[in-house]
Design an enzyme around this catalytic site. Structure first.
Site, mmCIF file in Angstrom:
data_model
loop_
_atom_site.group_PDB
_atom_site.id
_atom_site.type_symbol
_atom_site.label_atom_id
_atom_site.label_comp_id
_atom_site.label_asym_id
_atom_site.label_seq_id
_atom_site.Cartn_x
_atom_site.Cartn_y
_atom_site.Cartn_z
ATOM 1 N N ASN A 176 0.830 -1.211 0.000
ATOM 2 C CA ASN A 176 0.000 0.000 0.000
ATOM 3 C C ASN A 176 0.860 1.254 0.000
ATOM 4 O OD1 ASN A 176 -2.037 -1.830 0.173
ATOM 5 N ND2 ASN A 176 -2.438 -1.519 2.358
ATOM 6 N N ASP A 226 -0.512 4.179 1.103
ATOM 7 C CA ASP A 226 -1.422 5.125 1.759
ATOM 8 C C ASP A 226 -0.977 5.642 3.121
ATOM 9 O OD1 ASP A 226 -1.922 2.989 3.515
ATOM 10 O OD2 ASP A 226 -3.816 2.439 2.565
ATOM 11 N N HIS A 255 5.589 -0.587 -3.048
ATOM 12 C CA HIS A 255 5.068 0.103 -4.238
ATOM 13 C C HIS A 255 5.096 1.622 -4.111
ATOM 14 C CE1 HIS A 255 2.711 -3.800 -5.473
ATOM 15 N NE2 HIS A 255 3.998 -3.860 -5.747
ATOM 16 N N CYS A 275 8.225 19.767 -12.862
ATOM 17 C CA CYS A 275 9.360 19.996 -11.953
ATOM 18 C C CYS A 275 9.992 21.348 -12.277
ATOM 19 C CB CYS A 275 10.345 18.859 -12.185
ATOM 20 S SG CYS A 275 11.933 19.016 -11.376
ATOM 21 N N GLY A 318 -5.196 -9.194 3.215
ATOM 22 C CA GLY A 318 -5.896 -8.244 2.343
ATOM 23 C C GLY A 318 -5.232 -8.018 1.007
ATOM 24 N N THR A 319 -4.661 -9.073 0.452
ATOM 25 C CA THR A 319 -4.112 -8.955 -0.906
ATOM 26 C C THR A 319 -4.633 -10.098 -1.759
ATOM 27 O OG1 THR A 319 -2.108 -8.890 -2.289
ATOM 28 C CG2 THR A 319 -1.938 -10.104 -0.205
ATOM 29 N N GLU A 332 -11.992 -13.329 1.351
ATOM 30 C CA GLU A 332 -12.284 -14.405 0.384
ATOM 31 C C GLU A 332 -11.009 -15.134 -0.008
ATOM 32 O OE1 GLU A 332 -14.245 -11.883 -2.496
ATOM 33 O OE2 GLU A 332 -12.400 -11.734 -3.676
HETATM 34 C C1 BJW Z 1 -9.968 -7.684 2.497
HETATM 35 C C2 BJW Z 1 -10.825 -6.734 3.051
HETATM 36 C C3 BJW Z 1 -10.813 -6.627 4.446
HETATM 37 C C4 BJW Z 1 -11.025 -6.587 0.913
HETATM 38 N N1 BJW Z 1 -10.015 -7.426 5.163
HETATM 39 N N2 BJW Z 1 -9.208 -8.479 3.228
HETATM 40 C C5 BJW Z 1 5.598 -12.777 -12.872
HETATM 41 C C6 BJW Z 1 4.496 -13.439 -13.369
HETATM 42 C C7 BJW Z 1 3.455 -12.731 -13.982
HETATM 43 C C8 BJW Z 1 3.521 -11.349 -14.119
HETATM 44 C C9 BJW Z 1 4.618 -10.689 -13.630
HETATM 45 C C10 BJW Z 1 5.632 -11.398 -13.015
HETATM 46 N N3 BJW Z 1 6.590 -10.496 -12.605
HETATM 47 C C11 BJW Z 1 6.184 -9.264 -12.953
HETATM 48 C C12 BJW Z 1 5.003 -9.360 -13.590
HETATM 49 C C13 BJW Z 1 4.275 -8.211 -14.144
HETATM 50 C C14 BJW Z 1 3.511 -7.415 -13.126
HETATM 51 C C15 BJW Z 1 2.397 -8.271 -12.534
HETATM 52 O O1 BJW Z 1 2.473 -8.789 -11.456
HETATM 53 N N4 BJW Z 1 1.281 -8.366 -13.253
HETATM 54 C C16 BJW Z 1 0.100 -9.105 -12.775
HETATM 55 C C17 BJW Z 1 -1.154 -8.324 -13.102
HETATM 56 C C18 BJW Z 1 0.125 -10.499 -13.335
HETATM 57 N N5 BJW Z 1 4.354 -6.900 -12.057
HETATM 58 C C19 BJW Z 1 5.068 -5.785 -12.242
HETATM 59 O O2 BJW Z 1 5.105 -5.218 -13.321
HETATM 60 C C20 BJW Z 1 5.898 -5.302 -11.070
HETATM 61 N N6 BJW Z 1 7.232 -4.993 -11.482
HETATM 62 C C21 BJW Z 1 8.135 -5.946 -11.716
HETATM 63 O O3 BJW Z 1 7.890 -7.109 -11.545
HETATM 64 O O4 BJW Z 1 9.355 -5.454 -12.153
HETATM 65 C C22 BJW Z 1 10.270 -6.380 -12.731
HETATM 66 C C23 BJW Z 1 9.952 -6.426 -14.194
HETATM 67 C C24 BJW Z 1 10.077 -5.284 -14.934
HETATM 68 C C25 BJW Z 1 9.796 -5.321 -16.298
HETATM 69 C C26 BJW Z 1 9.356 -6.509 -16.882
HETATM 70 C C27 BJW Z 1 9.210 -7.655 -16.101
HETATM 71 C C28 BJW Z 1 9.537 -7.621 -14.753
HETATM 72 C C29 BJW Z 1 5.324 -3.968 -10.551
HETATM 73 C C30 BJW Z 1 3.963 -4.109 -9.972
HETATM 74 C C31 BJW Z 1 3.452 -2.739 -9.537
HETATM 75 C C32 BJW Z 1 2.015 -2.772 -9.048
HETATM 76 N N7 BJW Z 1 1.570 -1.431 -8.872
HETATM 77 C C33 BJW Z 1 0.241 -1.183 -8.282
HETATM 78 C C34 BJW Z 1 0.011 0.347 -8.279
HETATM 79 C C35 BJW Z 1 0.891 0.988 -7.197
HETATM 80 C C36 BJW Z 1 0.607 2.407 -7.016
HETATM 81 C C37 BJW Z 1 -0.835 2.668 -6.662
HETATM 82 O O5 BJW Z 1 -1.317 2.266 -5.579
HETATM 83 O O6 BJW Z 1 -1.477 3.304 -7.486
HETATM 84 O O7 BJW Z 1 0.192 -1.683 -6.940
HETATM 85 S S1 BJW Z 1 -1.089 -2.052 -9.087
HETATM 86 C C38 BJW Z 1 -1.996 -2.393 -7.621
HETATM 87 O O8 BJW Z 1 -2.012 -3.822 -7.336
HETATM 88 C C39 BJW Z 1 -1.173 -1.768 -6.478
HETATM 89 C C40 BJW Z 1 -1.315 -2.793 -5.399
HETATM 90 O O9 BJW Z 1 -0.286 -2.610 -4.434
HETATM 91 C C41 BJW Z 1 -1.233 -4.080 -6.160
HETATM 92 C C42 BJW Z 1 -1.768 -5.264 -5.417
HETATM 93 O O10 BJW Z 1 -3.116 -5.154 -5.148
HETATM 94 P P1 BJW Z 1 -3.701 -5.766 -3.797
HETATM 95 O O11 BJW Z 1 -3.173 -5.027 -2.639
HETATM 96 O O12 BJW Z 1 -3.523 -7.236 -3.795
HETATM 97 O O13 BJW Z 1 -5.252 -5.355 -3.942
HETATM 98 P P2 BJW Z 1 -6.460 -6.142 -4.639
HETATM 99 O O14 BJW Z 1 -7.526 -5.127 -4.875
HETATM 100 O O15 BJW Z 1 -6.018 -6.936 -5.796
HETATM 101 O O16 BJW Z 1 -6.937 -7.172 -3.520
HETATM 102 C C43 BJW Z 1 -7.550 -6.745 -2.313
HETATM 103 C C44 BJW Z 1 -7.783 -7.981 -1.456
HETATM 104 O O17 BJW Z 1 -8.280 -7.554 -0.204
HETATM 105 C C45 BJW Z 1 -8.829 -8.963 -2.035
HETATM 106 O O18 BJW Z 1 -8.299 -10.268 -1.960
HETATM 107 C C46 BJW Z 1 -10.033 -8.802 -1.094
HETATM 108 O O19 BJW Z 1 -10.750 -10.029 -0.921
HETATM 109 C C47 BJW Z 1 -9.350 -8.403 0.180
HETATM 110 N N8 BJW Z 1 -10.155 -7.617 1.115
HETATM 111 N N9 BJW Z 1 -11.508 -6.106 2.014
HETATM 112 C C48 BJW Z 1 -9.252 -8.353 4.522
HETATM 113 N N10 BJW Z 1 -11.623 -5.723 5.070
HETATM 114 ZN ZN ZN Z 2 13.237 17.643 -12.729
#
Ligand code: BJW
Ligand code: ZN
Length: 247
Positions: free
Chosen positions: A103, A105, A120, A147, A186-187, A214
Site C-alpha cells: 500500500n 497510503d 510500491h 518539476c 488483504g491482498t 475471500e
Molecule cells: C480484504 C478486506 C478486508 C477486501 N479485510 N481483506 C511474474 C508473473 C506474472 C507477471 C509478472 C511477473 N513479474 C512481474 C510481472 C508483471 C507485473 C504483474 O504482477 N502483473 C500481474 C497483473 C500479473 N508486475 C510488475 O510489473 C511489477 N514490477 C516488476 O515485476 O518489475 C520487474 C519487471 C520489470 C519489467 C518486466 C518484467 C519484470 C510492478 C507491480 C506494480 C504494481 N503497482 C500497483 C500500483 C501501485 C501504485 C498505486 O497504488 O497506485 O500496486 S497495481 C496495484 O495492485 C497496487 C497494489 O499494491 C497491487 C496489489 O493489489 P492488492 O493489494 O492485492 O489489492 P487487490 O484489490 O487486488 O486485492 C484486495 C484484497 O483484499 C482482495 O483479496 C479482497 O478479498 C481483500 N479484502 N476487504 C481483509 N476488510
Molecule cells: Zn526535474
C-alpha cells in the site's frame, strides 16, 4: 468476532521468534480506501492495470493524475482502522517483526509503525521523470504538474513493468525467507513480485496464515485461513498472542 485456531496455529503463535506481516489494499478497505480489483475496485470503469503504467501516463497524464489526486483526496481524509492499530502492536510481541506493505497510503505509519517496507512507493511523494528529484507538493497550479527543471512530475509509486525499489524488495525477500510465521493480509496475491513473498516464506519452513474476506491466488499455499475482515481479525489475534505469552 471469534477465531477458531488450529493446534498448529497456536503452536506457531507461541513458538514464533521472527514474524512478517505482508499487507495489501484489503487492510485499508475498512478505512474507506477502495481496493484495486473486483467491481468496487474499478475507477471510472478503468482497471488498475490500465492506469498504473508509464504508458498510460505518457498517453494520458491528465487521466492518471486525476486518479492519483482522487485517491490522495480520499487518503488525506481517512484514518487507520483497528487492523492497522493491532498490527502496530506486533513489534512488541516478538523478538523480530517486519511489516511489508504494497500500500502507498501511509496508514500503517499513522497507526504507529515507523520502520517498514513499502514495496510500491508512497502517494505523498512525486518525482521528476527527467531529473529524478523528489517533490512533496499535493496541490499544483498547473496540470499535469512540472518539476523546476521543466520535466514532468509523476507520483513516486511503482507501476506495472517498473522495478520495485531494490532495497525494499531485497529486504522483503530476506525477512520472508528467514521468518517462522508470515501473515498475508488483504491482498489478492495477483501482483508480482509481492505475491511471491508468502510462497518464499513457506518454502523456507514458515507457517503461513491468510487473513482475507475471500479465497485468493495464495490460499492454496497457506497453512491457516482466517476468512474475516482484517480490522476485525487482527485485534482478536493480537489479544490471543498476548494471552499465550502472558503479556
Ligand atoms: C480484504 C478486506 C478486508 C477486501 N479485510 N481483506 C511474474 C508473473 C506474472 C507477471 C509478472 C511477473 N513479474 C512481474 C510481472 C508483471 C507485473 C504483474 O504482477 N502483473 C500481474 C497483473 C500479473 N508486475 C510488475 O510489473 C511489477 N514490477 C516488476 O515485476 O518489475 C520487474 C519487471 C520489470 C519489467 C518486466 C518484467 C519484470 C510492478 C507491480 C506494480 C504494481 N503497482 C500497483 C500500483 C501501485 C501504485 C498505486 O497504488 O497506485 O500496486 S497495481 C496495484 O495492485 C497496487 C497494489 O499494491 C497491487 C496489489 O493489489 P492488492 O493489494 O492485492 O489489492 P487487490 O484489490 O487486488 O486485492 C484486495 C484484497 O483484499 C482482495 O483479496 C479482497 O478479498 C481483500 N479484502 N476487504 C481483509 N476488510
Ligand atoms: Zn526535474
Amino acid at each position: 468476532m471469534d477465531i477458531v485456531y488450529s493446534d498448529k496455529f497456536i503452536e506457531a503463535l507461541k513458538a514464533a521468534k521472527s514474524v512478517v506481516v505482508s499487507t495489501g489494499a484489503g487492510v485499508s478497505a475498512e478505512s474507506g480506501v477502495p481496493t484495486f480489483r473486483g467491481e468496487e475496485g474499478l475507477w471510472k470503469k478503468f482497471r488498475a492495470e490500465e492506469l498504473a503504467t508509464f504508458e498510460a501516463f505518457n498517453a494520458n497524464p491528465e487521466l492518471v493524475w486525476e486518479w492519483y489526486q482522487f485517491r490522495r483526496d480520499i487518503i488525506g481524509k481517512i484514518k487507520p482502522n483497528p487492523g492497522h492499530y493491532a498490527i502496530a502492536e506486533m513489534p512488541g510481541l516478538f523478538d523480530e517483526f517486519h511489516l511489508i506493505t504494497q500500500n502507498i497510503d501511509n496508514l500503517h505509519r499513522i497507526a504507529g509503525l515507523e520502520d517498514f517496507v513499502e514495496l510500491h512507493g508512497n502517494i505523498n511523494r512525486n518525482k521528476c521523470v527527467d531529473c529524478g528529484e523528489m517533490n512533496y507538493e499535493k496541490e499544483f497550479a498547473d496540470f499535469p504538474p512540472k518539476c523546476k527543471c521543466g520535466g514532468r512530475l509523476r507520483p513516486d509509486v511503482v507501476w506495472f513493468g517498473e522495478m520495485l525499489p531494490p532495497g525494499a524488495i531485497e529486504k522483503a525477500f530476506t525477512v520472508s525467507r528467514a521468518c517462522d510465521l508470515l501473515f498475508t493480509v488483504g491482498t489478492s496475491g495477483i501482483v508480482q513480485p509481492a505475491a511471491s513473498l508468502p510462497p518464499a516464506a513457506k518454502q523456507h519452513g514458515a507457517f503461513v496464515v491468510e487473513v482475507n474476506i475471500e479465497a485468493t491466488e495464495l490460499t492454496f499455499i497457506c497453512d491457516e485461513h482466517i476468512r474475516a475482515k482484517s480490522g476485525e481479525a487482527f485485534p482478536v489475534i493480537v489479544k490471543k498472542i498476548k494471552e499465550l505469552k502472558g503479556i
